[in-house]
Design a protein around this motif. Structure first.
Motif, PDB file in Angstrom:
ATOM      1  N   LYS A 166       0.850  -1.183   0.000  1.00  0.00           N
ATOM      2  CA  LYS A 166       0.000   0.000   0.000  1.00  0.00           C
ATOM      3  C   LYS A 166       0.886   1.234   0.000  1.00  0.00           C
ATOM      4  O   LYS A 166       2.107   1.131   0.235  1.00  0.00           O
ATOM      5  CB  LYS A 166      -0.910  -0.007   1.224  1.00  0.00           C
ATOM      6  CG  LYS A 166      -0.187  -0.062   2.554  1.00  0.00           C
ATOM      7  CD  LYS A 166      -1.152  -0.160   3.732  1.00  0.00           C
ATOM      8  CE  LYS A 166      -1.920  -1.449   3.748  1.00  0.00           C
ATOM      9  NZ  LYS A 166      -2.777  -1.593   4.966  1.00  0.00           N
TER      10      LYS A 166
ATOM     11  N   THR B 165      -3.588   0.793  -4.764  1.00  0.00           N
ATOM     12  CA  THR B 165      -4.577   1.863  -4.669  1.00  0.00           C
ATOM     13  C   THR B 165      -4.354   2.620  -3.360  1.00  0.00           C
ATOM     14  O   THR B 165      -3.529   2.224  -2.533  1.00  0.00           O
ATOM     15  CB  THR B 165      -6.009   1.304  -4.701  1.00  0.00           C
ATOM     16  OG1 THR B 165      -6.303   0.679  -3.445  1.00  0.00           O
ATOM     17  CG2 THR B 165      -6.172   0.293  -5.822  1.00  0.00           C
TER      18      THR B 165
ATOM     19  N   LYS C  57      -6.139   2.619  -0.867  1.00  0.00           N
ATOM     20  CA  LYS C  57      -6.561   1.803   0.275  1.00  0.00           C
ATOM     21  C   LYS C  57      -5.782   0.500   0.405  1.00  0.00           C
ATOM     22  O   LYS C  57      -5.968  -0.232   1.374  1.00  0.00           O
ATOM     23  CB  LYS C  57      -8.053   1.491   0.137  1.00  0.00           C
ATOM     24  CG  LYS C  57      -8.948   2.728   0.196  1.00  0.00           C
ATOM     25  CD  LYS C  57     -10.410   2.339   0.070  1.00  0.00           C
ATOM     26  CE  LYS C  57     -11.308   3.565   0.149  1.00  0.00           C
ATOM     27  NZ  LYS C  57     -12.756   3.204   0.014  1.00  0.00           N
ATOM     28  N   GLY C  58      -4.942   0.204  -0.554  1.00  0.00           N
ATOM     29  CA  GLY C  58      -4.201  -1.053  -0.532  1.00  0.00           C
ATOM     30  C   GLY C  58      -4.032  -1.585  -1.938  1.00  0.00           C
ATOM     31  O   GLY C  58      -4.171  -0.848  -2.911  1.00  0.00           O
TER      32      GLY C  58
END
Length: 414
Positions: free
Chosen positions: A309, A396, A398-399
């Motif tokens: 991430k 992304t 978020k991860g």
């Protein structure tokens, strides 16, 4: 005078002007950070020319820190004009034309210029210096690599589609064409048949100088531990010593053997990477050591994907994978046996299979959203071959998310 018809050039795809604007802005920012003394950058490799223009031109691209880029081509100006929105696309014959052509286009070179050294042979690099005697050159390959490492939404859409087709081919379609008794070469041809039916472009590219790839690795049984020159964990006999690619016609996939297929997909220039392991026999007949090793690789991939991430450090992800392999009892065979072991867990991927950054030691710059990685934990088992996984992950905010499917187990072919 005979009237000659002029062919209307219609491009298969024209690079959006706003897409190039995003790339120019990012590359210019990186140049100002990493090489603030340069007035711009000269780009020579056809792949990077495509990345910054939308056409795979043979020539030189000048991207000034301020002002309009200038593309100088040896041939194919009409095609370039159809594929690229650049305003200045000009012909040239010699490096001696670079300075006057760019000056005439209103984008002169400054005294200090960044240069893509890996885009030229030593011979051509020496020639460039003799033709542009008053210019001081600064290596700026790292700027290009850093720019390409973060994909735009335009690029990611292509890679997501590539990944979906990649999984469809390796996990769902190819197994229907496989049976024990096939040679590695026949399996490789079945792989091509499957991939071409899904839109594979038929060409794959690498950044490393002199490195070549064609389909990928198809390895039955102990072929997966065969010593190779390619910088990857999976061994390969290949077609022939002169063409160590695809699979060997003299090696047969036998009942009770694993089959390792590490073959990439390429769609509209963008790659995804995936390895699928098959087994000739029932699920219940898979040897315990094979199942345990493969499960360990799935666990390492999962733990890496969870940690992949924004802000993560590639070198730490690699170090953690070594700890997990050791804890699972497979430290010796992780990423290869003995001196065949490779010292990375994965790599960036995009217009080339071996993009930056690498999940390895000394790669300490934080991961950013928009990066895409091929994560490939694999384990060599003496007398058996190599098992494990490889999948392509998009980072992304978020991860990370897998682009190449959500099923990682061994596929049994009975």
């Amino acid at each position: 005078m005979t009237e000659q018809s002029v062919q209307t050039i219609v491009a298969a795809e024209r690079m959006p002007e706003q897409e190039l604007a995003l790339r120019y802005a990012r590359l210019r920012t990186i140049m100002q950070q990493q090489a603030p003394q340069v007035s711009g950058m000269l780009i020579f490799s056809r792949l990077n020319i495509y990345y910054l223009t939308g056409t795979l031109g043979n020539g030189v691209l000048w991207l000034p820190v301020e002002g309009e880029p200038v593309l100088l081509l040896r041939r194919g100006l009409e095609r370039a004009a159809a594929e690229s929105p650049l305003k200045h696309i000009l012909s040239f014959r010699s490096f001696s034309d670079v300075i006057p052509s760019c000056c005439d286009a209103g984008s002169p070179l400054g005294r200090v210029v960044g240069v893509e050294q890996s885009g030229l042979t030593w011979q051509l690099g020496s020639m460039l210096q003799t033709r542009l005697k008053d210019v001081e050159f600064v290596a700026a390959d790292g700027c290009l690599a850093a720019c390409r490492s973060v994909k735009t939404e335009w690029e990611l859409r292509k890679m997501r589609l590539s990944g979906a087709r990649h999984h469809e081919g390796l996990y769902h379609r190819l197994p229907k064409l496989l049976h024990h008794g096939m040679t590695e070469r026949a399996i490789a041809h079945a792989g091509w048949q499957t991939f071409f039916s899904l839109g594979h472009s038929g060409i794959m590219r690498m950044n490393a100088a002199g490195e070549e790839i064609f389909l990928g690795h198809v390895c039955a049984g102990e072929s997966g531990n065969y010593p190779g020159h390619f910088n990857g964990p999976l061994g390969l006999v290949g077609e022939h010593p002169a063409t160590p690619v695809m699979g060997y016609a003299g090696r047969v996939w036998k009942k009770g053997q694993v089959l390792s297929c590490d073959i990439a997909f390429c769609l509209e220039g963008y790659h995804t990477d995936k390895t699928q392991i098959y087994y000739s026999g029932s699920s219940s007949s898979i040897p315990d050591v094979v199942r345990r090793a493969h499960d360990a690789c799935i666990e390492i991939q999962q733990r890496t994907a969870e940690a992949l991430k924004p802000g993560a450090i590639p070198s730490k992800l690699y170090a953690h994978s070594l700890e997990l392999a050791e804890k699972a009892g497979f430290g010796e065979g992780f990423m290869g046996l003995g001196n065949r072991k490779v010292v990375f867990l994965g790599h960036g991927i995009g217009l080339a299979i071996d993009d930056q950054p690498v999940l390895a030691k000394r790669f300490d710059a934080p991961v950013e959203a928009g990066m895409v990685f091929a994560v490939e934990p694999k384990i060599s088992i003496a007398g058996v071959g190599m098992v494990g996984v490889e999948n392509t992950f998009e980072v992304t905010a978020k991860g990370s998310r897998c682009l190449t499917g959500d099923a990682y187990d061994i596929v049994c072919v009975e």
